[in-house]
Design a protein around this motif. Structure first.
Motif, PDB file in Angstrom:
ATOM      1  N   ASP A  82       6.198  -4.747 -16.470  1.00 33.67           N
ATOM      2  CA  ASP A  82       6.627  -4.941 -15.091  1.00 33.67           C
ATOM      3  C   ASP A  82       8.144  -4.747 -14.979  1.00 33.67           C
ATOM      4  OD1 ASP A  82       7.764  -7.269 -16.101  1.00 33.67           O
ATOM      5  OD2 ASP A  82       6.300  -8.605 -15.183  1.00 33.67           O
ATOM      6  N   LYS A  83       8.699  -5.050 -13.830  1.00 32.94           N
ATOM      7  CA  LYS A  83      10.130  -4.819 -13.601  1.00 32.94           C
ATOM      8  C   LYS A  83      11.022  -5.705 -14.468  1.00 32.94           C
ATOM      9  CE  LYS A  83       9.280  -3.274  -8.941  1.00 32.94           C
ATOM     10  NZ  LYS A  83       9.334  -3.575  -7.525  1.00 32.94           N
ATOM     11  N   GLU A  84      10.505  -6.855 -14.906  1.00 27.48           N
ATOM     12  CA  GLU A  84      11.264  -7.749 -15.777  1.00 27.48           C
ATOM     13  C   GLU A  84      11.073  -7.423 -17.256  1.00 27.48           C
ATOM     14  OE1 GLU A  84       9.194  -9.337 -13.243  1.00 27.48           O
ATOM     15  OE2 GLU A  84      10.946  -9.063 -11.968  1.00 27.48           O
ATOM     16  N   GLY A  85      10.260  -6.421 -17.566  1.00 28.90           N
ATOM     17  CA  GLY A  85      10.036  -6.038 -18.955  1.00 28.90           C
ATOM     18  C   GLY A  85       8.924  -6.802 -19.637  1.00 28.90           C
ATOM     19  N   VAL A 137      -7.341   5.550 -12.124  1.00 27.88           N
ATOM     20  CA  VAL A 137      -6.020   4.950 -11.980  1.00 27.88           C
ATOM     21  C   VAL A 137      -5.210   5.806 -11.019  1.00 27.88           C
ATOM     22  CG1 VAL A 137      -3.914   4.239 -13.174  1.00 27.88           C
ATOM     23  CG2 VAL A 137      -6.109   4.057 -14.333  1.00 27.88           C
ATOM     24  N   SER A 138      -4.549   5.163 -10.055  1.00 29.72           N
ATOM     25  CA  SER A 138      -3.711   5.880  -9.093  1.00 29.72           C
ATOM     26  C   SER A 138      -2.490   6.466  -9.804  1.00 29.72           C
ATOM     27  CB  SER A 138      -3.264   4.914  -7.975  1.00 29.72           C
ATOM     28  OG  SER A 138      -2.446   3.899  -8.524  1.00 29.72           O
ATOM     29  N   PRO A 139      -1.794   7.406  -9.158  1.00 25.27           N
ATOM     30  CA  PRO A 139      -0.675   8.092  -9.827  1.00 25.27           C
ATOM     31  C   PRO A 139       0.389   7.159 -10.407  1.00 25.27           C
ATOM     32  CG  PRO A 139      -1.204   9.224  -7.794  1.00 25.27           C
ATOM     33  CD  PRO A 139      -2.040   7.965  -7.831  1.00 25.27           C
ATOM     34  N   LYS A 140       0.712   6.074  -9.717  1.00 23.98           N
ATOM     35  CA  LYS A 140       1.753   5.164 -10.218  1.00 23.98           C
ATOM     36  C   LYS A 140       1.178   3.934 -10.908  1.00 23.98           C
ATOM     37  CE  LYS A 140       5.225   6.751  -7.061  1.00 23.98           C
ATOM     38  NZ  LYS A 140       6.289   6.434  -6.151  1.00 23.98           N
ATOM     39  N   GLY A 141      -0.157   3.860 -11.043  1.00 28.06           N
ATOM     40  CA  GLY A 141      -0.784   2.760 -11.752  1.00 28.06           C
ATOM     41  C   GLY A 141      -0.880   1.462 -10.977  1.00 28.06           C
ATOM     42  N   GLU A 142      -0.647   1.503  -9.675  1.00 28.72           N
ATOM     43  CA  GLU A 142      -0.706   0.265  -8.895  1.00 28.72           C
ATOM     44  C   GLU A 142      -2.128  -0.094  -8.459  1.00 28.72           C
ATOM     45  OE1 GLU A 142      -0.255   3.572  -5.955  1.00 28.72           O
ATOM     46  OE2 GLU A 142       0.792   3.077  -7.796  1.00 28.72           O
ATOM     47  N   GLU A 143      -3.077   0.855  -8.594  1.00 29.63           N
ATOM     48  CA  GLU A 143      -4.464   0.586  -8.216  1.00 29.63           C
ATOM     49  C   GLU A 143      -5.406   1.104  -9.294  1.00 29.63           C
ATOM     50  OE1 GLU A 143      -7.689   1.538  -4.666  1.00 29.63           O
ATOM     51  OE2 GLU A 143      -5.673   2.364  -4.520  1.00 29.63           O
ATOM     52  N   LEU A 144      -6.393   0.277  -9.619  1.00 29.36           N
ATOM     53  CA  LEU A 144      -7.453   0.652 -10.556  1.00 29.36           C
ATOM     54  C   LEU A 144      -8.779   0.570  -9.819  1.00 29.36           C
ATOM     55  CD1 LEU A 144      -6.527  -1.776 -13.480  1.00 29.36           C
ATOM     56  CD2 LEU A 144      -5.670   0.528 -13.129  1.00 29.36           C
ATOM     57  N   ARG A 145      -9.667   1.484 -10.127  1.00 30.20           N
ATOM     58  CA  ARG A 145     -11.027   1.420  -9.585  1.00 30.20           C
ATOM     59  C   ARG A 145     -11.979   1.482 -10.772  1.00 30.20           C
ATOM     60  NH1 ARG A 145     -10.191   5.904  -4.860  1.00 30.20           N
ATOM     61  NH2 ARG A 145      -8.605   4.746  -3.713  1.00 30.20           N
ATOM     62  N   GLU A 161      -0.060  -4.804  -9.365  1.00 26.49           N
ATOM     63  CA  GLU A 161       1.204  -5.488  -9.107  1.00 26.49           C
ATOM     64  C   GLU A 161       0.993  -6.898  -8.548  1.00 26.49           C
ATOM     65  OE1 GLU A 161       3.525  -2.833  -6.718  1.00 26.49           O
ATOM     66  OE2 GLU A 161       3.755  -1.401  -8.348  1.00 26.49           O
ATOM     67  N   GLN A 162      -0.107  -7.107  -7.824  1.00 22.59           N
ATOM     68  CA  GLN A 162      -0.414  -8.420  -7.275  1.00 22.59           C
ATOM     69  C   GLN A 162      -1.394  -9.194  -8.156  1.00 22.59           C
ATOM     70  OE1 GLN A 162      -0.876  -5.588  -5.368  1.00 22.59           O
ATOM     71  NE2 GLN A 162       0.601  -5.734  -3.740  1.00 22.59           N
ATOM     72  N   SER A 163      -1.922  -8.581  -9.210  1.00 21.95           N
ATOM     73  CA  SER A 163      -2.946  -9.178 -10.086  1.00 21.95           C
ATOM     74  C   SER A 163      -4.158  -9.634  -9.284  1.00 21.95           C
ATOM     75  CB  SER A 163      -2.383 -10.337 -10.895  1.00 21.95           C
ATOM     76  OG  SER A 163      -1.446  -9.869 -11.818  1.00 21.95           O
ATOM     77  N   LEU A 164      -4.574  -8.813  -8.311  1.00 19.69           N
ATOM     78  CA  LEU A 164      -5.720  -9.117  -7.477  1.00 19.69           C
ATOM     79  C   LEU A 164      -6.876  -8.183  -7.809  1.00 19.69           C
ATOM     80  CD1 LEU A 164      -4.008  -9.590  -3.987  1.00 19.69           C
ATOM     81  CD2 LEU A 164      -4.772 -11.358  -5.574  1.00 19.69           C
ATOM     82  N   ALA A 165      -8.077  -8.743  -7.867  1.00 21.35           N
ATOM     83  CA  ALA A 165      -9.296  -7.961  -8.070  1.00 21.35           C
ATOM     84  C   ALA A 165     -10.218  -8.247  -6.894  1.00 21.35           C
ATOM     85  CB  ALA A 165      -9.962  -8.355  -9.380  1.00 21.35           C
ATOM     86  N   ARG A 166     -10.921  -7.211  -6.409  1.00 17.80           N
ATOM     87  CA  ARG A 166     -11.804  -7.413  -5.260  1.00 17.80           C
ATOM     88  C   ARG A 166     -12.920  -6.385  -5.241  1.00 17.80           C
ATOM     89  NH1 ARG A 166      -7.190  -5.655  -1.007  1.00 17.80           N
ATOM     90  NH2 ARG A 166      -7.199  -3.462  -1.526  1.00 17.80           N
TER      91      ARG A 166
END
Length: 188
Positions: free
Chosen positions: A52-55, A101-109, A139-144
């Motif tokens: 993540d942004k903090e490493g 996986v989306s191009p920037k990795g923010e979404e997984l299906r 990024e939000q650690s959400l699954a749905r």
């Protein structure tokens, strides 16, 4: 005409014919431009750890194969295992038959035989869920999912339609048609 002149003309004709032939074959063997939907790269038997942004570790992916689409830079994964850390650094395990996986990795299906298993930290009861499709916002650690879900904990089984989980806080919600089965003997 002497034999040297005839030989010279013959060699000149041979050179012209061979030059023309080489030029014609070179033009046909030039590599074609990559198609729009072609694969950019392929990984086999790999592990990727993203930060993540903090490493700090935000996700780990292990799988036997992944291909990235050149046109839209999305990735298709065979039998993915995603390890997603919770707030204490323990890992949720998310598995499926296929993954996207989306191009920037923010979404997984995740699709097909999706399973999620909570960290085995000894502090909270182990929790599992099973469904056919799951979308994860990393990024939000959400699954749905909007599909049918079965959740189990020691002594408790819940089913429902629609599901949301915060993988960091270990909070989850079944959204509709919830049925709960409590087995007090199994909890002991």
């Amino acid at each position: 005409m002497s034999w040297r002149s005839l030989l010279g003309i013959g060699l000149l004709l041979a050179a012209l014919i061979s030059g023309w032939s080489a030029w014609r074959h070179r033009a046909s063997s030039t590599p074609q431009a990559a198609e729009e939907g072609s694969t950019d790269f392929v990984l086999k038997d790999f592990e990727i750890i993203t930060l993540d942004k903090e490493g700090k570790e935000s996700m780990t992916l292990r799988a036997p194969a992944m291909e990235r689409n050149r046109a839209d830079q999305t990735s298709m994964i065979t039998s993915p295992l995603f390890l997603m850390p919770d707030a204490a650094g323990q890992h949720w395990e998310l598995r499926a038959s296929t993954g996207w996986v989306s191009p920037k990795g923010e979404e997984l299906r995740l699709r097909g035989n999706v399973s999620g298993d909570s960290p085995k930290d000894g502090k909270t009861p182990p929790t599992t869920f099973r469904t056919d499709a799951l979308d994860v916002l990393t990024e939000q650690s959400l699954a749905r999912t909007d599909g049918r879900v079965t959740m189990t904990r020691p002594g408790l089984t819940q089913t429902g339609i629609g599901f949301q989980a915060n993988l960091k806080s270990k909070q989850y919600s079944l959204l509709s048609q919830v049925k709960t089965r409590y087995e007090p003997n199994a909890a002991r």
